[in-house]
Design an enzyme around this catalytic site. Structure first.
Site, mmCIF file in Angstrom:
data_model
loop_
_atom_site.group_PDB
_atom_site.id
_atom_site.type_symbol
_atom_site.label_atom_id
_atom_site.label_comp_id
_atom_site.label_asym_id
_atom_site.label_seq_id
_atom_site.Cartn_x
_atom_site.Cartn_y
_atom_site.Cartn_z
ATOM 1 N N SER A 2 -18.947 9.716 1.224
ATOM 2 C CA SER A 2 -18.127 10.788 1.805
ATOM 3 C C SER A 2 -18.889 11.600 2.850
ATOM 4 O O SER A 2 -20.068 11.904 2.692
ATOM 5 C CB SER A 2 -17.649 11.721 0.697
ATOM 6 O OG SER A 2 -17.045 12.858 1.270
ATOM 7 N N GLU B 62 -0.940 2.368 8.551
ATOM 8 C CA GLU B 62 -2.049 2.042 9.457
ATOM 9 C C GLU B 62 -1.681 0.915 10.416
ATOM 10 O O GLU B 62 -2.275 0.788 11.488
ATOM 11 C CB GLU B 62 -3.301 1.667 8.638
ATOM 12 C CG GLU B 62 -4.578 1.550 9.479
ATOM 13 C CD GLU B 62 -5.814 1.176 8.662
ATOM 14 O OE1 GLU B 62 -5.742 1.171 7.424
ATOM 15 O OE2 GLU B 62 -6.861 0.897 9.282
ATOM 16 N N GLY C 130 0.844 -1.191 0.000
ATOM 17 C CA GLY C 130 0.000 0.000 0.000
ATOM 18 C C GLY C 130 0.877 1.239 0.000
ATOM 19 O O GLY C 130 2.059 1.177 -0.351
ATOM 20 N N LEU C 131 0.322 2.367 0.403
ATOM 21 C CA LEU C 131 1.100 3.605 0.351
ATOM 22 C C LEU C 131 2.385 3.487 1.157
ATOM 23 O O LEU C 131 3.460 3.859 0.681
ATOM 24 C CB LEU C 131 0.251 4.766 0.865
ATOM 25 C CG LEU C 131 -0.861 5.212 -0.074
ATOM 26 C CD1 LEU C 131 -1.645 6.356 0.557
ATOM 27 C CD2 LEU C 131 -0.297 5.655 -1.414
ATOM 28 N N ALA C 132 2.294 2.967 2.384
ATOM 29 C CA ALA C 132 3.490 2.881 3.221
ATOM 30 C C ALA C 132 4.486 1.886 2.632
ATOM 31 O O ALA C 132 5.673 2.197 2.478
ATOM 32 C CB ALA C 132 3.099 2.481 4.644
ATOM 33 N N ARG D 111 -8.763 9.453 14.018
ATOM 34 C CA ARG D 111 -8.009 10.015 12.905
ATOM 35 C C ARG D 111 -8.843 11.053 12.169
ATOM 36 O O ARG D 111 -10.033 10.862 11.962
ATOM 37 C CB ARG D 111 -7.610 8.905 11.923
ATOM 38 C CG ARG D 111 -6.828 9.414 10.728
ATOM 39 C CD ARG D 111 -6.425 8.299 9.786
ATOM 40 N NE ARG D 111 -7.558 7.620 9.173
ATOM 41 C CZ ARG D 111 -8.292 8.127 8.183
ATOM 42 N NH1 ARG D 111 -8.039 9.326 7.705
ATOM 43 N NH2 ARG D 111 -9.288 7.425 7.679
ATOM 44 N N ARG E 170 -17.488 12.635 13.451
ATOM 45 C CA ARG E 170 -17.824 11.272 13.049
ATOM 46 C C ARG E 170 -18.294 10.400 14.208
ATOM 47 O O ARG E 170 -19.291 9.692 14.105
ATOM 48 C CB ARG E 170 -16.595 10.598 12.425
ATOM 49 C CG ARG E 170 -16.280 11.090 11.048
ATOM 50 C CD ARG E 170 -15.023 10.426 10.507
ATOM 51 N NE ARG E 170 -14.725 10.938 9.169
ATOM 52 C CZ ARG E 170 -13.690 10.559 8.449
ATOM 53 N NH1 ARG E 170 -12.846 9.664 8.908
ATOM 54 N NH2 ARG E 170 -13.479 11.065 7.241
#
Lengths: 252, 638
Positions: B285, B426, B43-45, B436, B331
């Site tokens: 969203s 994460e 993933g991104l990391a 978060r 949220r």
């Protein structure tokens, strides 16, 4: 809405070297609200309870963005819904008593692994050949030092939304990967960041595509019709222009 | 008194990272090629770290369970990525991004880590733009920003509703470039099934080749776990189907502490469950709440279609309970309020587990076109899934598990309690505290991958002899045997319940008793119920097929076995944290207005659990959180 009975004809194949065949299953109690893959989940639960092996199919995000899922449904890549991945297709598109034929992607460059799952690693190798901008981490200039006209950024984005599912290949009678390649080539050709490697990128990616055994493009546009991300065949036209320009000016 | 050394450097907050980098040990360029690094997850990391380490000259092996590194679930992130560029000239700064993030996390994260995150945020945008990520732009050709929750400035960069996809494809393309150069080798369709330690450090992993079923040994001088969160413990979540806790849990059982496992973010606006067959949930969203009004019928069991329910029979409960913030409460508050109404029998739709999100007034006031311009793609997606037109009838929404703030404990270097085992994105616990903020997950994944781990991993390697332990070491042999034993056991049970049926049951326990609201009694019950479910699992699960072939049931079976252990730890942590903070709401600890009531005197710490053995109570360690630069305040939305 009432639950439906449907008849499934699913391609079953134990492994790459074994012979496959369609197998027929009847499934009762299919809710129209189910996604197509949830319908397959229900079938698999039923198979497991009969101690049969469940149907293997690829899936992950089930939101239409990861590009994992890919099924030929009644001869159409991702099924009958326009710009919709198989995971976002819902059973309300079918009716009581329907026969549904489910096959894996059919292409020489995508060998079947098992049942409905194929090997699409050829697409990764095309990306390795040139689907990047050569920039190391930490080398980047200040982001706003490069001004990009909004129209170019938007067009580039339209091409960049490709999810790499391979539906374009599966839908094409030549099993061509031109739409996939053209999307990445276009994304970078439209941006200043992509200019230094513009020629080598298109040449290398096309060469790799040919080596992987994908067919040529004969402009039937089936790829665009099947693409769940709405990638336009205009990108293929751009790819052809890019390729010709690159070949003419090639220093090789 | 703690065994946890956070290794936060001394000095002023703004100088810590720079000074720390100056002191980290380096590996000389010609020596880098002698070191092997394993990165699990792309993933991104993971993709960012693997590409960056490859560029530096290390030999990298990257692993993912998908068929391609491009498909990790970072790809599904919609909204955007925060950075303190201050392009809109609205007064943003590294300090403000830091402060908003630490406050948004309800003061349960480490100051120094969060400051560093804000500090490198601008480099991330530069890097991604240089890679050719097509961010949204203004007509003048400069980058555009929008506003997100928890901030009073516009600092969110975005690529339509597909920011995660574009950022991940950027990192993936950098990774592919390194593959071509031979510096990174990607192993797709691999499950990491265990961690191998030897001589007090992480030395490698055991993976299962998901196509052939073979177990494989991979040795390295450092292991980076970038395997995402544990939201699928709840079965239904916005995570991808394959997201799992196995890699992190196996590291935990090999000695890595697990921090704040009870911190889970539940997002208020998701498309609700429509039946027992439901496999996952889709996010809508939260920006929709800017114009949508949330309501349920005033009368229990009112089955009239929504358009036939007159105004006087509607309960706009958020506007009623929170007049100041109305539909735009945070949220966690919005999620709990929806659950409260549905539990009380006022829920709508076929299942009664949904509330309405109504755009009627917004359409009347602003016109359909204006609403379409703002939310067209979301309305389209909603219609595709539900077959209902939200321009005509209200959306039905319900909260869903979305993100997990807890994770493996790491120090300032992102190194776990096992030397040489680093945890990024994460999968670690470090930056988001108990809640978060939107558009911060992408920021953290890329910060860890591009700009933190390349420095800190080098510091570890510089103190390690390369290739000291190979795959022929006894440790690999014994761990591989354990993994094989677990697989054989799962395949041999041949009971009469499917893996999924157990997962669903676990999810229900977790959702009911360790979900949006928790209490001591429920958590104690949940722990018992999970234990007996786990016992039943190992007696009665039916895993079809063989181990030496592609077997999706076996893949799931191993993951669910781990969730059945992990779920218990989540409940334990929730039980031990006798306060409410962020996404962790203990019903016993709330203000008179039903707001989360923090207990800074007793719980201003990170809880990090140490595994003691399968039948032994884990030990709860504490890392005190020191706030030297910000003042602890109460979040209020009244």
């Amino acid at each position: 809405m009432v639950a439906m009975k449907i008849i499934l004809h699913i391609w079953r194949q134990d492994g790459p070297e074994t012979k496959g065949a369609f197998k027929t299953y009847q499934l009762d109690g299919v809710s129209p609200h189910m996604s197509f893959l949830e319908m397959l989940d229900v079938l698999n639960e039923k198979l497991i309870s009969n101690n049969e092996e469940p149907v293997v199919f690829e899936h992950d995000c089930r939101e239409g963005i990861c590009g994992c899922c890919g099924l030929m449904i009644n001869g159409q890549a991702h099924g009958p819904d326009h710009e919709t991945t198989a995971c976002q297709l819902h059973m309300r598109k079918f009716k009581e008593g329907d026969h549904i034929w489910i096959e894996p992607w059919r292409a020489g460059a995508f060998p079947v692994i098992r049942d409905l799952m194929v090997d699409r690693s050829a697409l990764d190798r095309i990306m390795q050949a040139g689907g990047f901008v050569s920039i190391n981490t930490g080398n980047a200039p200040e982001a706003n030092s490069t001004i990009i006209p909004k129209q170019n950024a938007d067009d580039s984005f339209d091409a960049a939304t490709c999810i790499g599912c391979g539906a374009c290949v599966a839908a094409c009678k030549n099993a061509s990967a031109m739409l996939f390649v053209s999307a990445k080539v276009s994304q970078f050709a439209l941006l200043p960041q992509g200019q230094p490697e513009r020629s080598t990128r298109v040449e290398n990616m096309i060469n790799q595509m040919d080596q992987e055994g994908f067919g040529g493009c004969t402009n039937t546009n089936e790829c665009e019709a099947a693409c769940p991300a709405g990638i336009s065949v205009e990108n293929i036209a751009r790819l052809n222009r890019e390729f010709i320009a690159a070949t003419l000016t090639s220093k090789k | 008194m703690t065994v946890l050394q956070s290794k936060v450097p001394d000095g002023p907050l703004a100088d810590k990272w720079t000074q720390h980098k100056n002191k980290l040990k380096l590996v000389a360029p010609n020596n880098k090629r002698k070191y092997n690094v394993i990165v699990v997850g792309t993933g991104l990391a993971g993709a960012a770290a693997a590409a960056s380490l490859g560029e530096m000259g290390y030999n990298v092996k990257a692993f993912c369970y998908q068929d391609s590194a491009r498909r990790a679930h970072s790809i599904a992130a919609q909204g955007g990525i925060n950075a303190a560029k201050n392009y809109p000239n609205d007064g943003d700064s590294v300090w403000r991004l830091f402060y908003d993030t630490i406050k948004g996390g309800d003061f349960r994260s480490r100051e120094a880590n969060v400051y560093r995150l804000a500090e490198v945020s601008n480099n991330i945008i530069d890097q991604c733009v240089a890679q050719g990520v097509p961010f949204a732009r203004e007509y003048g050709g400069l980058l555009a920003n929008r506003t997100f929750g928890g901030a009073q400035v516009s600092r969110t960069f975005y690529a339509r509703g597909q920011t995660g996809q574009q950022l991940l494809l950027g990192a993936y393309s950098a990774l592919m470039r390194q593959v071509k150069k031979g510096k990174v080798k990607v192993f797709p369709r691999r499950d990491m099934l265990d961690l191998v330690n030897a001589d007090g450090a992480a030395r490698g992993i055991i993976t299962r080749n998901m196509v052939t079923g073979e177990l494989e040994r991979h040795a390295a001088d450092a292991v980076l776990v970038c395997t995402g969160g544990y939201g699928n413990a709840y079965y239904l979540s916005t995570n991808a189907m394959g997201c799992n806790v196995t890699a992190a849990w196996r590291c935990h059982k090999r000695g890595a502490f697990f921090a704040n496992p009870c911190f889970t973010q539940i997002h208020p606006t998701c498309i609700p469950v429509s039946g027992d067959y439901q496999s996952k949930l889709t996010l809508m969203s939260e920006s929709l709440r800017n114009d949508g009004r949330v309501w349920v019928p005033k009368n229990k069991g009112d089955k009239r279609p929504p358009e036939q329910i007159p105004e006087e029979d509607r309960d706009y409960y958020l506007e009623r309970r929170y007049p100041a913030f109305g539909n735009m409460v945070p949220r966690d508050v919005a999620s709990r309020a929806a659950k409260d109404r549905c539990d009380a029998g006022y829920g709508v739709g076929e299942t009664g587990m949904a509330v309405y999100l109504d755009f009627k007034r917004a359409i009347e006031e602003q016109g359909k076109e204006a609403i379409e311009a703002k939310y067209g793609n979301l309305f389209h997606m909603y219609r595709k899934i539900t077959d209902e037109d939200p321009y005509k009838v209200p959306m039905r929404i319900y909260p869903a598990v979305h993100y997990t703030m807890g994770g493996l404990w790491v120090d300032y270097n992102l190194e776990s309690t096992i030397p040489g085992l680093f945890v990024l994105g994460e999968a670690n616990f470090s930056d988001h505290g108990a809640n978060r903020l939107g558009a911060s997950a992408l920021m953290q994944g890329l910060a860890d991958g591009y700009f933190v781990s390349p420095y800190t991993v080098g510091n570890h390697l510089a103190q390690t002899t390369p290739g000291e332990i190979g795959t022929d070491h006894d440790a690999f042999e014994s761990v591989e045997q354990e993994v094989q034993g677990r697989i054989d056991k799962l395949l041999s049970i041949k009971g009469n319940r499917s893996v999924d049926s157990f997962h669903r049951e676990l999810g229900k326990i977790m959702w009911d008793k360790c979900g949006m609201a928790r209490n001591a009694q429920g958590l104690k019950e949940a722990i018992e119920e999970i234990r007996s479910l786990r016992w039943a699992y190992w007696e009665n699960v039916n895993v079809t097929g063989q181990g030496n072939q592609l077997n999706q049931e076996l893949e799931k079976a191993g993951r669910v076995a781990d969730f059945l252990e992990y779920g218990e730890l989540m409940c334990r942590d929730a039980l031990a944290r006798e306060e409410s903070c962020g996404g962790h709401f203990r019903e016993e600890y709330q203000t008179e207005e039903n707001e989360a009531k923090r207990d800074d005197e007793h719980f201003c710490h990170v809880a990090a659990w140490e595994y003691q053995g399968d039948d032994k109570e884990p030990i709860r360690h504490q890392e005190e959180l020191k706030f030297e630069n910000v003042e602890l305040t109460t979040r209020s939305y009244k």
